[in-house]
Design a protein around this motif. Sequence first.
Motif, short mmCIF file in Angstrom:
data_model
loop_
_atom_site.label_atom_id
_atom_site.label_comp_id
_atom_site.label_asym_id
_atom_site.label_seq_id
_atom_site.Cartn_x
_atom_site.Cartn_y
_atom_site.Cartn_z
N GLU A 80 2.63 -5.52 -2.39
CA GLU A 80 2.77 -5.26 -3.83
C GLU A 80 4.13 -4.64 -4.15
N ARG A 81 4.67 -3.87 -3.23
CA ARG A 81 6.01 -3.31 -3.43
C ARG A 81 7.07 -4.41 -3.49
N GLU A 82 6.74 -5.55 -2.88
CA GLU A 82 7.64 -6.71 -2.92
C GLU A 82 7.34 -7.60 -4.13
N HIS A 83 6.48 -7.12 -5.02
CA HIS A 83 6.14 -7.79 -6.28
C HIS A 83 5.30 -9.05 -6.11
N TYR A 84 4.57 -9.14 -5.01
CA TYR A 84 3.62 -10.24 -4.86
C TYR A 84 2.34 -9.92 -5.62
N ASN A 85 1.67 -10.94 -6.08
CA ASN A 85 0.33 -10.81 -6.66
C ASN A 85 -0.65 -10.86 -5.49
N VAL A 86 -1.26 -9.73 -5.18
CA VAL A 86 -2.06 -9.60 -3.96
C VAL A 86 -3.54 -9.47 -4.28
N GLU A 87 -4.35 -10.30 -3.63
CA GLU A 87 -5.80 -10.18 -3.70
C GLU A 87 -6.34 -9.96 -2.29
N THR A 88 -7.56 -9.43 -2.21
CA THR A 88 -8.10 -9.07 -0.91
C THR A 88 -9.54 -9.54 -0.74
N ALA A 89 -9.94 -9.67 0.52
CA ALA A 89 -11.33 -9.95 0.89
C ALA A 89 -11.59 -9.22 2.20
N THR A 90 -12.74 -8.58 2.30
CA THR A 90 -13.04 -7.77 3.49
C THR A 90 -14.05 -8.42 4.43
N ASN A 91 -14.55 -9.60 4.07
CA ASN A 91 -15.51 -10.27 4.95
C ASN A 91 -15.43 -11.78 4.78
N PHE A 92 -16.12 -12.49 5.67
CA PHE A 92 -16.10 -13.95 5.70
C PHE A 92 -16.63 -14.53 4.39
N LYS A 93 -17.76 -14.01 3.91
CA LYS A 93 -18.40 -14.57 2.73
C LYS A 93 -17.51 -14.48 1.49
N THR A 94 -16.94 -13.29 1.25
CA THR A 94 -16.06 -13.11 0.08
C THR A 94 -14.83 -13.99 0.19
N ALA A 95 -14.25 -14.03 1.38
CA ALA A 95 -13.06 -14.84 1.59
C ALA A 95 -13.35 -16.32 1.36
N SER A 96 -14.47 -16.79 1.88
CA SER A 96 -14.84 -18.20 1.72
C SER A 96 -15.03 -18.56 0.25
N THR A 97 -15.64 -17.65 -0.50
CA THR A 97 -15.85 -17.88 -1.94
C THR A 97 -14.52 -17.97 -2.67
N LYS A 98 -13.62 -17.02 -2.39
CA LYS A 98 -12.32 -17.03 -3.06
C LYS A 98 -11.51 -18.27 -2.71
N MET A 142 -5.99 -0.59 7.24
CA MET A 142 -5.05 -1.68 7.48
C MET A 142 -4.89 -2.53 6.22
N LEU A 143 -6.01 -2.85 5.58
CA LEU A 143 -5.99 -3.66 4.36
C LEU A 143 -5.19 -2.99 3.26
N ASP A 144 -5.42 -1.71 3.05
CA ASP A 144 -4.72 -0.97 2.00
C ASP A 144 -3.23 -0.90 2.28
N ASN A 145 -2.87 -0.70 3.53
CA ASN A 145 -1.46 -0.62 3.91
C ASN A 145 -0.75 -1.96 3.67
N MET A 146 -1.40 -3.05 4.07
CA MET A 146 -0.83 -4.38 3.86
C MET A 146 -0.70 -4.69 2.37
N ARG A 147 -1.73 -4.35 1.62
CA ARG A 147 -1.70 -4.63 0.18
C ARG A 147 -0.56 -3.89 -0.50
N ARG A 148 -0.45 -2.58 -0.22
CA ARG A 148 0.59 -1.78 -0.86
C ARG A 148 1.99 -2.26 -0.45
N THR A 149 2.13 -2.63 0.81
CA THR A 149 3.42 -3.13 1.31
C THR A 149 3.85 -4.38 0.56
#
Length: 223
Positions: free
Chosen positions: A21-39, A12-19
């Motif tokens: 990015e095709r619209e030329h957004y700068n996309v970053e990702t986080a797969t868990n609470f800890k990483t997301a909170s840090t970012k 799901m994450l990869d599909n959303m990211r690629r979708t």
Amino acid sequence: MKILIIEDEPEMLDNMRRTLEREHYNVETATNFKTASTKLGVYSYDCILLDITLPDGDGLELLAQIKSQGKGGGVIVVSAKDSLDDRLKGLNLGADDYLAKPFHNAELNARVKAVLRRLYFDGHKHIEIGNMVIHPENREIIVDGDQIEFNRKEYDILMYMITNKNRLVTKAALAEHVWGDHIDQADSFDFIYSQIKNLRKKLSKSNITVEAVYGVGYKLNIA
């Protein structure tokens, strides 16, 4: 525009990211609470796609954190939980929209664009600044009726300056927002100068100028 996707399902994450990015957004990702909170504590985003159910925490707690930091940006709650209670909790905490899984890529794009329009462009599909008209959905820029071609980074810099038109933008904030969170690996911000130089040339027929504030960053001026 910079987007953070917080999602623990790899496919799901990869599909959303690629979708997006095709619209030329700068996309970053986080797969868990800890990483997301840090970012979220370090960086700012124009839109955040937030899954409620994470392996190490509650996405609604992240939503509360986002709103308490007051950084701005939109939040779209994305979750398989489609109950009324979950929607109400998210909206009451300040979410801008709710997208239930599964969804089509076209709907994801439409929801993101709608949130960005409401937050940054007063709900309009185009932006008028002086003698310039910008159509964000197709990244088209017109000055006095003539279309001006911008490369991706020039366009991203201009849009970031426009969404912060009443603020002084530091070189660090500009670099991080346009180039992503890996910018901290760069030795200097020299690469920004060439992009700003080219941007100024292309804005020469508009009544918009990019002013350098020595040692700090840049400010957008509208005549």
